[in-house]
Design an enzyme around this catalytic site. Structure first.
Site, PDB file in Angstrom:
ATOM      1  N   ALA A  21      29.836  -3.685  -4.261  1.00 22.84           N
ATOM      2  CA  ALA A  21      28.697  -2.773  -4.124  1.00 22.84           C
ATOM      3  C   ALA A  21      28.102  -3.001  -2.736  1.00 22.84           C
ATOM      4  O   ALA A  21      26.999  -3.532  -2.594  1.00 22.84           O
ATOM      5  CB  ALA A  21      27.679  -3.045  -5.231  1.00 22.84           C
ATOM      6  N   GLU A  22      28.844  -2.618  -1.723  1.00 23.09           N
ATOM      7  CA  GLU A  22      28.466  -2.956  -0.344  1.00 23.09           C
ATOM      8  C   GLU A  22      27.112  -2.374   0.059  1.00 23.09           C
ATOM      9  O   GLU A  22      26.390  -2.965   0.862  1.00 23.09           O
ATOM     10  CB  GLU A  22      29.544  -2.490   0.642  1.00 23.09           C
ATOM     11  CG  GLU A  22      30.814  -3.321   0.635  1.00 23.09           C
ATOM     12  CD  GLU A  22      31.767  -2.956  -0.495  1.00 23.09           C
ATOM     13  OE1 GLU A  22      31.479  -1.997  -1.242  1.00 23.09           O
ATOM     14  OE2 GLU A  22      32.803  -3.640  -0.642  1.00 23.09           O
TER      15      GLU A  22
ATOM     16  N   PHE B 193      35.166  -1.193   4.372  1.00 28.56           N
ATOM     17  CA  PHE B 193      34.338  -1.230   3.176  1.00 28.56           C
ATOM     18  C   PHE B 193      32.851  -1.034   3.478  1.00 28.56           C
ATOM     19  O   PHE B 193      32.058  -0.815   2.573  1.00 28.56           O
ATOM     20  CB  PHE B 193      34.528  -2.560   2.434  1.00 28.56           C
ATOM     21  CG  PHE B 193      35.957  -2.849   2.070  1.00 28.56           C
ATOM     22  CD1 PHE B 193      36.789  -1.841   1.594  1.00 28.56           C
ATOM     23  CD2 PHE B 193      36.480  -4.120   2.208  1.00 28.56           C
ATOM     24  CE1 PHE B 193      38.112  -2.101   1.267  1.00 28.56           C
ATOM     25  CE2 PHE B 193      37.799  -4.396   1.872  1.00 28.56           C
ATOM     26  CZ  PHE B 193      38.623  -3.380   1.405  1.00 28.56           C
TER      27      PHE B 193
ATOM     28  N   HIS C 240      42.667   0.669   6.690  1.00 26.35           N
ATOM     29  CA  HIS C 240      42.420  -0.756   6.900  1.00 26.35           C
ATOM     30  C   HIS C 240      42.837  -1.254   8.273  1.00 26.35           C
ATOM     31  O   HIS C 240      43.102  -2.437   8.449  1.00 26.35           O
ATOM     32  CB  HIS C 240      43.126  -1.571   5.805  1.00 26.35           C
ATOM     33  CG  HIS C 240      42.579  -1.314   4.441  1.00 26.35           C
ATOM     34  ND1 HIS C 240      41.274  -0.978   4.212  1.00 26.35           N
ATOM     35  CD2 HIS C 240      43.157  -1.337   3.216  1.00 26.35           C
ATOM     36  CE1 HIS C 240      41.071  -0.811   2.917  1.00 26.35           C
ATOM     37  NE2 HIS C 240      42.209  -1.006   2.291  1.00 26.35           N
TER      38      HIS C 240
END
Lengths: 322, 320
Positions: B50-51, B77, B120
């Protein structure tokens, strides 16, 4: 337990201060002395005052774009608030914030916030700090029905529940997210019902009854201080004015709905309650209280007007803490 | 001095700062076990994925007297936390008139070369440089990383540590005793007189390799690593360009509105530096595409030592 009559009169004074402050802020906004945008909290005063009446000075709160009420209820200085709205150097944020960004970290007011749901995670972090400190402090998140549909609400409730953080989530459900009705955007009418999904208490309270709000908040605060974790309190309320004070701000709310809610005035309700109790408030006392409140607002405006604007070059200061 | 890896350097920095200051704590999905072992799960917290909440909670904890470290892990993220980064962390000190300090370290790995494809392998630091109110570091060696991380944790502002994924296993000499490196101070990684290469992260190593090859050809290359992106050490870069008269900026991020563009502008808009230029300034960046997966394509996208050497030759000995 009900607050003492003396405490109730203080709560009344605070609610009336919020209302008078915003009436003046609106006037001066339309008069051109206050810039940008002003969001009025009028009609919802019982929520901020009811909740903050259960808090200590070192407990922390975070507010929304509609933040004047939370500031005043937490004990902010009217002079510095008004000076901030006037964009003056003596304002809480030295003229860098305005109406949407008033904060007073000295009294645990972590700021109004221009982003719906923007403050929920921040104050949850303050709750984590309170838990780490272990001194029984609590943190309160004020937000609206609109924010309850945004990600940070759900992320924060989950973490606060999982870690038993001393946080009280106070949803001011005024039935509208800006101009959009909650009925169009919520599948379920009661936001408090969402608490069940996170395994925490969810409480619905009449947000126009300051004593009911006080009672619900006191219970949630006691639970948080005891280390038992967060509570979601949904206060059903209504804003009397449009979303913002901007000219030409549309308002799609039905007339009859507004009329119904105007009759539920939280201030008139507390006045009537106090008057009905023998010797707790007379007409004359109430009139005098209002006069004092107005004098305080007048003083704040005088302070703001006599304060200098910040130097333009002050725009370069405070980008970073040194 | 002993040799440790880039990845070990960051763990050492965190452990030392957590020993030094009880207000430092760490939050990330999947807590780093060596830190959990030493400091326990209260200070080294395993969090939900839950960034947005973590990023915001760090702000609230920092405003309440703590020094949180939030490891976003891959920079990818943190994009779900952009409101908390852009609207909150970057602005909260300024917007409230400087009344509270927000000492936060956000940490993110960046860059390609590890065959992780488009999401990424990004190097989006210039997106953050464009905001006012965030400091950021991008170190290229274990020594720089450790010293700068320790300074970042002690700094009273939100700092983002960008760490290059493909450097995690690289080794370097690092003192055993406590040391810090100042934010905003570039490092001259190699002195030279014919051309300045300002290089970032992995490109520093590629530039040093190119410089070695070019020395054999009689071209003397100066390699500068800014190490900190905000604040940028403009003085060191300009002084070098005034000395060599030529500038190549090497960065694996795409060129558009990038750090390389900013460095080029900072160097050339200074009249004294501009007057010393003997030719055009060049950016050698990753190509402006999402990063592809298949090795041949990915390598084609990035500015390696051969491409850097070729660019230097072109600048120093232009075909006329």
């Amino acid at each position: 337990m009900q607050p003492s009559p003396e405490r109730q009169r203080e709560m009344l004074r605070q609610m009336q201060t919020i209302r008078r402050f915003e009436e003046r802020a609106s006037d001066d906004y339309h008069g051109g002395a206050i810039y940008g945008v002003v969001h009025c909290y009028i009609g919802e005063e019982a929520v901020a005052v009811g909740v903050c009446s259960t808090l200590n000075r070192d407990d922390q709160i975070i507010s929304t774009h509609r933040g004047h009420g939370h500031c005043i209820a937490k004990g902010a200085d009217l002079n510095r608030m008004m000076a901030e709205l006037y964009g003056r150097e003596t304002g809480y944020c030295k003229g860098k914030g305005g109406s949407m960004h008033i904060a007073d970290f000295g009294i645990g007011m972590l700021g109004a916030n221009g982003i719906v749901a923007g403050g929920i995670a921040i104050v949850t972090g303050a709750g984590l700090a309170a838990q780490l400190d272990g001194k029984g402090r609590v943190a309160v998140s004020f937000f609206g029905d609109g924010a309850s549909n945004a990600g940070p609400f759900h992320e924060s409730l989950n973490i606060a529940a999982a870690w038993k953080l001393p946080v009280i989530f106070v949803c001011e459900n005024n039935l509208y997210a800006a101009q959009t009705s909650a009925a169009e955007t919520h599948a379920q009418e009661d936001i408090a019902a969402r608490a069940h999904g996170y395994g925490i208490p969810g409480v619905i309270v009449d947000g126009n009854d300051v004593l009911a709000v006080h009672g619900a908040a006191a219970k949630a605060v006691a639970r948080a201080r005891a280390g038992e974790g967060p509570t979601l309190i949904e206060c059903k309320t209504y804003r009397w004015r449009r979303h913002t004070e901007r000219v030409n701000q549309p308002d799609f709310r039905p007339e009859h709905e507004i009329e119904v809610w105007l009759k539920k005035d939280p201030i008139a309700r507390l006045v009537a309650h106090l008057k009905s109790q023998q010797g707790q408030l007379t007409d004359a006392e109430w009139q005098e209280m209002d006069r004092q409140v107005l004098r305080g607002i007048e003083e704040a405006v005088g302070f703001a007007k006599s304060s200098p604007f910040p130097k333009p070059e002050a725009a370069l200061e405070d980008v970073f803490a040194s | 001095m002993r040799e440790i890896t880039y990845a070990q350097a960051s763990l050492e920095a965190f452990a030392e700062e957590m020993r030094r200051d009880p207000k430092v704590f760490h939050m990330s999905t999947d807590a780093p076990q060596p830190l959990v072992k030493e400091f326990g799960p209260t200070r080294v917290r395993a969090t939900p994925i839950a960034e947005s909440a973590l990023t915001g909670m760090a702000i609230g904890a920092a405003g309440s007297g703590y020094r949180p470290i939030v490891d976003w892990r891959m920079v990818t993220f943190c994009f779900v936390a952009m409101d908390q980064i852009v609207n909150q962390a970057a602005k909260i000190h300024y917007m409230f008139g400087g009344q509270a300090k927000f000492p936060i370290l956000y940490r993110a790995s960046v860059g390609g070369g590890t065959r992780l494809a488009a999401q990424h392998s990004q190097s989006p630091y210039s997106m953050f440089m464009n905001l006012a109110g965030l400091k950021m570091i991008l170190p290229s060696t274990p020594y720089d990383l450790k010293g700068l991380l320790k300074s970042a944790i002690r700094d009273d502002n939100p700092v983002i540590a960008f760490e290059a994924t493909r450097l995690f296993g690289t080794k370097g000499m690092v003192p055993e005793e406590d040391y810090t490196l100042p934010l905003g101070k570039a490092d001259i990684k190699r002195e030279g007189k014919d051309i300045t290469i300002v290089a970032l992260a992995w490109a520093v190593h590629e530039s040093l390799a190119a410089a070695e090859a070019l020395a054999a050809e009689g071209i003397s290359v100066e390699v500068i690593d800014p190490r900190t992106l905000v604040p940028m050490d403009v003085a060191t870069i300009r002084a070098s360009v005034r000395k060599t008269g030529r500038l190549l900026v090497a960065d694996e991020a795409g060129p558009t509105c990038g750090a390389a563009a900013e460095i080029s502008a900072l160097a050339t808009e200074d009249p004294a530096t501009f007057a010393c230029l003997r030719g055009p300034v060049k950016r050698l960046c990753g190509l402006q595409v999402p990063i592809p997966y298949s090795p041949g394509m990915e390598d084609f996208v990035f500015p390696d030592r051969q491409k850097i050497a070729a660019a230097v030759r072109e600048l120093v000995r232009p075909k006329s």
